[in-house]
Scaffold this active site. Structure first.
Site, PDB file in Angstrom:
ATOM      1  CD  GLU A  69      -2.746  -1.465  -0.022  1.00  0.00           C
ATOM      2  OE1 GLU A  69      -2.754  -0.389  -0.844  1.00  0.00           O
ATOM      3  OE2 GLU A  69      -2.875  -2.509  -0.415  1.00  0.00           O
ATOM      4  N   GLY A  70       2.035   1.296  -0.604  1.00  0.00           N
ATOM      5  CA  GLY A  70       2.915   2.493  -0.546  1.00  0.00           C
ATOM      6  C   GLY A  70       3.720   2.189   0.439  1.00  0.00           C
TER       7      GLY A  70
END
Length: 596
Positions: free
Chosen positions: A443-444
């Site tokens: 998620e980054g």
């Protein structure tokens, strides 16, 4: 294999004493009838489900992993996972925070977030199967057509169908502008999707009747880069006219990733071979739509690490009270035993308190952000909604990166409490360390979150959002600055707030001359701001504990001790981090790449 008992007393403290959730919800017409009793009943039942049903499957899932049938492309999750999901659906848990229009129970995000902590403490790998469904629901709710909403949302809300997000490709990683998956219009409103995706959590399984994949792809005339990305709804089974799953769509699991942790979750390489899909939102604006899901996922990943922090702490504490080894440096404490329990040793207490403080701080922070989301989406005053939206935008990268950094630290410290036994699988602690490490990446990555915070959320708007947070902290300091009992918390809080303001201006000025200064400072900067938020929340929690200690001496004395430990032992990290952020980019960029 240890235990998990949901920390209901502390959860109730955060919701009802720190955040006064019932009073806040009365300002939101949608939730005005939800009171403390309702919230407590939901959480008590959640505690039972997570401790009795999910936690016993955690070690099983780690040992067994998932199985792919290469002939059929079907994935079988570990023993007991499907049955637990059936109980989860039967109890109505997928519908907890969804709109009643689509079959939801209509509870606020803040309640959903606290329950999500329990789920992740009990079994992170299992929780990832339904975990993205709510993000898919939110994305379709905001950007889907009326037809898409009526067909897919009730199924996602009930848990009959689950959702995924299919972003990453092997050659592009985080740089979504490089993705190659194609979407060709078919003339009937559908598109033929072709491409390959990797790292797709819960991409294939037999736990639900259908899987709704949200897939990023390019239209034939799309411009290059991120401005040419569209979002498509690609179901595993094409729904028939009556809404039941029909023909198999050619979106298959080609392989399961062999991972360091979260073995119980099917992390898939997905092959999309001309699958039918439908556009969500506007052409070439897929990232705008997907960010609804991605931001929900970033809060969720932060809470994943919060859950692991709590369960690792609980079990390390049990072990430290039971394990006998050596005598206390200040003299024997367990005189009736051949040695003292290791909890008498100062450094064991440091490790336990580190995990405890990061769990309590993370619980307060995640619930605080979730409440702001409820205000952003539901407050009748547009100005209040915008202020809440700005604060959520500022805090989202922090909650993802700071909580996951702290989860890695805490699970490692908790494993260390066990000594050599922590390294042995039968105790369960090494799994928490392995599972927690992924949360800093997906998620980054946390570096991406740090760049987002400093470059986009702060410098891009000249610090407007950060100043609003600073004003909130400054107002609290002014209101309580004369309270001598709080001075041990208020003074360092005010000091750090001033330092963050000065550091931000300094980095902004340097970045005007050299943009690499942002990249060099971003990671330590995010941790500094994360500590500022924790210091603010721990100060507020300490004030409550001081005011109410006579009502529940055991609980509030422990809360004060944890706050004092945080200020004495964890907050001082900011001095080093500020020096790192100020060190600039020269020492990082001076060495020519060929000399590495």
């Amino acid at each position: 294999m240890g235990q998990y008992i949901a920390p209901l007393r502390d959860m109730q403290f955060v919701l009802h004493e720190l955040l006064n959730v019932s009073d806040e919800l009365k300002q939101l017409p949608k939730y005005a009838d939800i009171d403390a009793d309702i919230i407590n009943q939901v959480l008590e039942e959640g505690a039972r489900f997570t401790s009795e049903i999910l936690f016993p499957l955690n070690h099983v899932g780690d040992r067994e992993g998932c199985t792919l049938d290469t002939a059929t492309h079907e994935v079988t999750p570990p023993t007991g996972f499907k049955e637990a999901y059936e109980q989860y659906v039967a109890a109505g848990w997928p519908a907890l925070a969804a709109d009643p229009e689509y079959g939801g129970q209509g509870l606020p995000t803040v309640v959903q977030t606290v329950f999500l902590e329990m789920l992740n403490s009990a079994n992170q790998a299992w929780t990832m199967y339904p975990g993205l469904s709510h993000g898919a629901y939110e994305c379709l709710l905001k950007h889907g057509t009326d037809e898409q909403k009526s067909l897919y949302l009730p199924k996602l809300v009930s848990g009959e169908w689950t959702g995924t997000m299919c972003l990453t490709e092997a050659h592009s990683g985080t740089d979504l502008g490089l993705l190659r998956t194609r979407a060709e219009p078919q003339g009937d409103g559908s598109y033929k999707i072709t491409g390959n995706k990797i790292f797709i959590s819960a991409g294939e399984h037999n736990m639900s009747h259908n899987i709704v994949h949200l897939v990023l792809a390019r239209l034939p005339d799309a411009p290059a880069g991120t401005h040419g990305i569209s979002l498509f709804l690609v179901p595993k089974f094409l729904p028939k006219e009556d809404g039941t799953p029909g023909e198999r769509n050619p979106i298959f699991c080609g392989a399961l990733e062999e991972k360091m942790g979260i073995h119980g979750n099917a992390t898939c390489q997905m092959n999309i071979d001309g699958a039918r899909g439908w556009l969500i939102g506007e052409p070439n604006k897929g990232l705008n739509a997907m960010f609804v899901m991605m931001n929900a996922a970033r809060l969720g990943v932060g809470v994943q690490s919060l859950g692991l922090t709590e369960v690792a702490y609980q079990n390390a504490l049990i072990y430290a009270k039971d394990r006998l080894q050596m005598r206390s440096l200040s003299g024997p404490k367990a005189t009736d035993k051949p040695a003292d329990p290791i909890i008498v040793h100062p450094d064991v207490r440091r490790m336990l308190l580190t995990a405890r403080a990061y769990a309590e701080g993370g619980r307060a922070f995640s619930a605080y952000v979730a409440l702001q989301i409820d205000r952003e989406l539901n407050h009748p005053d547009e100005k209040v909604r915008q202020e809440a939206a700005d604060e959520v935008a500022l805090l989202t990268p922090i909650i993802k990166a700071f909580l996951t950094d702290n989860g890695w630290i805490s699970t490692s410290e908790a494993m260390q409490v066990y000594g050599g036994h922590g390294f042995i699988a039968e105790w369960g602690m090494e799994q928490y360390v392995r599972d927690s490490r992924i949360n800093m990446i997906y998620e980054g990555t946390n570096t991406i979150q740090s760049l987002d915070l400093l470059g986009r959320k702060i410098l891009q708007d000249n610090g407007v959002k950060l100043r609003k947070l600073g004003e909130k902290i400054r107002s609290y300091v002014e209101e309580n600055g004369l309270d001598e009992s709080l001075s041990e918390f208020i003074t360092p809080l005010a000091d750090l707030a001033a330092k963050v303001e000065k550091l931000t201006v300094e980095i902004g000025m340097k970045a005007m001359r050299n943009p690499d200064e942002v990249g060099a400072a971003a990671v330590p900067y995010l941790r500094v701001v994360g500590h500022l938020i924790y210091a603010y929340l721990f100060t507020r929690m300490a004030k409550i504990a001081l005011d109410k200690r006579a009502e529940d001496e055991r609980f509030y004395t422990a809360k004060l001790a944890t706050a004092r430990f945080y200020f004495a032992r964890l907050l001082p990290e900011t001095a080093m981090l500020i020096r790192q952020a100020r060190a600039g980019s020269d020492s990082l960029m001076a060495l020519d790449a060929e000399l590495f």
